[in-house]
Design a protein around this motif. Structure first.
Motif, PDB file in Angstrom:
ATOM      1  N   GLU A  10      55.696  19.703 -46.228  1.00  9.59           N
ATOM      2  CA  GLU A  10      55.126  19.923 -47.397  1.00  9.59           C
ATOM      3  C   GLU A  10      53.952  20.883 -47.593  1.00  9.59           C
ATOM      4  N   SER A  11      53.153  20.928 -46.563  1.00  6.71           N
ATOM      5  CA  SER A  11      51.805  21.838 -46.498  1.00  6.71           C
ATOM      6  C   SER A  11      52.511  23.093 -46.193  1.00  6.71           C
ATOM      7  N   VAL A  12      53.584  23.234 -45.855  1.00  8.88           N
ATOM      8  CA  VAL A  12      53.989  24.865 -45.582  1.00  8.88           C
ATOM      9  C   VAL A  12      54.474  25.275 -47.011  1.00  8.88           C
ATOM     10  N   TYR A  13      55.123  24.426 -47.841  1.00  7.07           N
ATOM     11  CA  TYR A  13      55.564  24.658 -49.192  1.00  7.07           C
ATOM     12  C   TYR A  13      54.231  24.837 -49.939  1.00  7.07           C
ATOM     13  N   ILE A  14      53.580  24.118 -49.929  1.00 10.15           N
ATOM     14  CA  ILE A  14      52.076  24.313 -50.642  1.00 10.15           C
ATOM     15  C   ILE A  14      51.658  25.656 -50.580  1.00 10.15           C
TER      16      ILE A  14
END
Length: 694
Positions: free
Chosen positions: A669-673
């Protein structure tokens, strides 16, 4: 010229909607991997061992594929609607310049088809490569010598992936293009209305927030106590409370954001603007954010529970050693003998199969018999009393319940079990005529129960066996008596051979265990050696069970839990993240005039990017945080429902595996953000160029 326009527009759409394009690539990869599952090395192996169960799994794959196609259709429709709405003015200009509506339709169809082909051209090779990597990795984990590996390309999976993907893209495009084609030229050239939503008083939002927390707490309580699995009504109540609580919580979050605006960071640059934007986005889109959070919750539960279940079914095998407890491979074959004498052994020798085995020995099991052949009684009041006096725990309660029904236990001959211990390189048991050792199935022997029973056995408790006194000694024995699960004894007694013969009165069952000759395993895999031996045993008409049957059954549970839950996890993640990403970028573009005003007032590009980054962190972080907290209770409830009663130690081990999976998804999720932040900053960069107004 027309082709160049198609190429340019298609490239621009991919650049401006990189997150959506990446989501489509991941969908293609997921489609191929799940459809190519029957060609995986492990599934080929399992098909020979557990054909019925594997066939049922393969019958479920089209259902999963069809369900996810339907879900992704709505995602493609929603994202496509955003893209076409953003290009409304462009379409109006095309029509003003003389382009006919059929040609505009053809232009959009060609752009969509070109992007779809490019997605397939990139996604399918990546899917084949990743599928091979997964197959190779699984084969190495299981044991290359057992499963082996060979390259496979599933043309059927390729065909259905292409057809399914193009079908949802075409269906969504036809519906969306119909909406555009039906609009008047003036409507296309004018800005789309920003849409409004009724605002309530702060009291309404506060009450909603409190009710949401209360409903979620109630759902968590029912889930963690296992009440949800009692009946369908309680399960429905739990789901309803969880869904309603999440919706109310996000609806009321606007009040919490308002508090942050009024009471924190007033001196920070663009602080009020940032949180007003966050508050507006959450209030206007509380429903979709709540649904996105529930989708993330589903993804976390699927992956967390799937990994834990997969590890649970293999916790005692040498396939995976997630729990530091393994049951080493000792036996290769077991032949049941129901007749007296060594009939099976004679059949093996008569078919020239004796040289194929390095070890052949018998395990005898029978019930206690009296002198007249009736079933004898067994009591162990001293053991039950010792358990009752032990410290209260789940392990103690389980042992009290199980041993309370052990009034007619099996007896196991000492010589056969000592042969097993010798193969496992463990010390042999030495028993006097009035002594017995306790045997418990390794699947029921948690560390806590073993420790508790061994503490009692240290005191040599006295038991009564057909009115004669025996003393239980040593430690609890847990080695598998046979290769497969034909014998599953929760409690039995190991006694000397002469005692076994006296108490069984000749009424017992014999199992002939065998170990393959190491010469047969040279330059070949264990699977190939056992499969070849199976053919020879079938020709000889022998009934048998092999080590691969036991391993195949455990592997099936692991693969079924692993592949399907990972597949659903990917799909849920794609939908949730794409919805949130598209909504945020749409909201940012609708707020373009506000950003332009800030630019005129002197706001720098770096400051605006930090502002957008904070908004993204809150916009994604709130649904993720709620999903992570809920998943801890959801996974625990799923483990209880799927695996049944769990001890505290086992639950902690399984939740540890699940927590690792949750952490991995949070990293994703942090990569997507970060990717969404780059898209947002790219849009802000386009606003930095001053526009000419006349």
């Amino acid at each position: 010229m027309f082709y160049k326009l198609i190429t340019r527009n298609s490239a621009r759409s991919r650049k401006e909607n990189g997150l959506f394009f990446a989501s489509l690539l991941v969908s293609i990869i997921a489609f191929y991997i799940i459809l190519a599952l029957p060609r995986q090395d492990v599934m080929t192996f399992l098909g020979k061992m557990e054909s019925q169960a594997v066939d049922r799994l393969f019958q479920m794959i089209p259902l999963f594929f069809g369900m996810t196609l339907l879900i992704l259709f709505f995602l493609v429709y929603y994202a496509g609607q955003f893209q076409l709405e953003r290009r409304r003015h462009e379409f109006g200009v095309y029509l003003m310049m003389g382009m006919r509506r059929p040609k505009l339709f053809l232009l959009l169809l060609a752009e969509d088809f070109r992007s779809s082909l490019l997605s397939l051209a990139v996604g399918l090779p990546a899917a084949v490569l990743l599928s091979e990597l997964i197959s190779l990795t699984t084969a190495r984990i299981v044991g290359m010598g057992i499963v082996g590996h060979r390259f496979t390309l599933s043309l059927t999976a390729v065909l259905w992936t292409v057809l399914g993907f193009l079908a949802i893209k075409l269906g969504a495009f036809l519906l969306l293009s119909g909406r555009i084609a039906g609009q008047e030229l003036g409507a296309l050239l004018s800005d789309a209305p920003k849409g409004a939503r009724r605002r309530f008083s702060a009291t309404v939002y506060v009450i909603s927030f409190i009710l949401g927390v209360f409903f979620l707490a109630a759902a968590y309580t029912m889930a963690i106590q296992g009440l949800s699995w009692y009946n369908l009504k309680k399960m429905g109540a739990t789901l309803l409370l969880g869904f309603s609580g999440t919706m109310l919580l996000f609806f009321g979050l606007g009040s919490a954001i308002g508090f942050l605006v009024n009471h924190t960071g007033r001196n920070r640059r663009l602080h009020t603007f940032t949180f007003r934007q966050i508050q507006e986005n959450i209030v206007l889109r509380s429903g979709s954010l709540a649904v996105s959070s529930l989708l993330l919750l589903a993804a976390l539960c699927c992956l967390g529970a799937g990994a834990a279940v997969s590890g649970y079914f293999n916790r005692d095998s040498n396939v995976f050693s997630l729990f530091g407890k393994t049951d080493s491979h000792i036996l290769d074959y077991t032949f049941p003998e129901y007749q007296e004498g060594a009939e099976t052994l004679r059949q093996i020798e008569s078919n020239d199969l004796g040289a194929c085995f390095s070890q052949l020995f018998e395990i005898n099991l029978g019930h206690i018999r009296t002198g007249d052949g009736q079933q004898g009684d067994f009591t162990m009041e001293s053991v039950l009393e010792a358990l009752e006096q032990a410290e209260a725990s789940q392990d103690r309660d389980v042992l009290l319940n199980n041993l309370g029904y052990a009034v007619h236990p099996y007896l196991i001959s000492l010589s056969g079990y000592n042969h097993l211990l010798s193969l496992a390189e463990l010390p042999a048991l030495t028993l006097a005529e009035n002594e017995a050792a306790v045997y418990m199935n390794h699947e029921d022997s948690t560390p806590g129960r073993l420790e508790l029973m061994n503490e009692i056995l240290e005191k040599r408790p006295a038991v009564t066996l057909d009115r004669e006194t025996f003393y239980l000694t040593g430690t609890v024995q847990t080695l598998n008596l046979v290769t497969d699960r034909a014998i599953s004894l929760s409690f039995a007694l190991i006694v000397p051979d002469q005692v076994f013969a006296r108490y069984t009165q000749g009424d017992y069952s014999t199992y002939l265990n065998a170990v393959l000759n190491p010469e047969l395993l040279r330059s070949r895999s264990l699977m190939n050696a056992i499969m070849d031996m199976n053919e020879r045993l079938d020709e000889a008409g022998l009934e048998y069970e092999s080590y691969l049957q036991n391993m195949g059954r455990k592997l099936f549970y692991a693969v079924a839990a692993g592949y399907l839950t990972v597949y659903l996890t990917v799909i849920f993640l794609i939908i949730a993240n794409t919805v949130m990403g598209v909504q945020f970028l749409m909201s940012q573009q609708k707020s373009g005039r506000r950003y332009k005003t800030l630019i005129r007032l002197g706001a720098s590009y770096e400051l605006l990017c930090r502002c957008a980054g904070k908004q993204l962190n809150w916009y994604f972080g709130l649904p993720i945080a709620v999903a992570v907290i809920s998943s801890l209770f959801g996974i625990r409830s799923l483990l209880t429902g799927i695996l049944g009663y769990l001890t505290t130690a086992t639950a902690i081990e399984l939740m540890g595996v699940s927590a690792t999976m949750i952490f991995l998804l949070v990293v994703v999720e942090s990569v997507y953000i970060a990717a969404a932040r780059r898209s947002a900053c790219r849009y802000l960069l386009t606003l930095m160029t001053p526009e000419r107004e006349e």
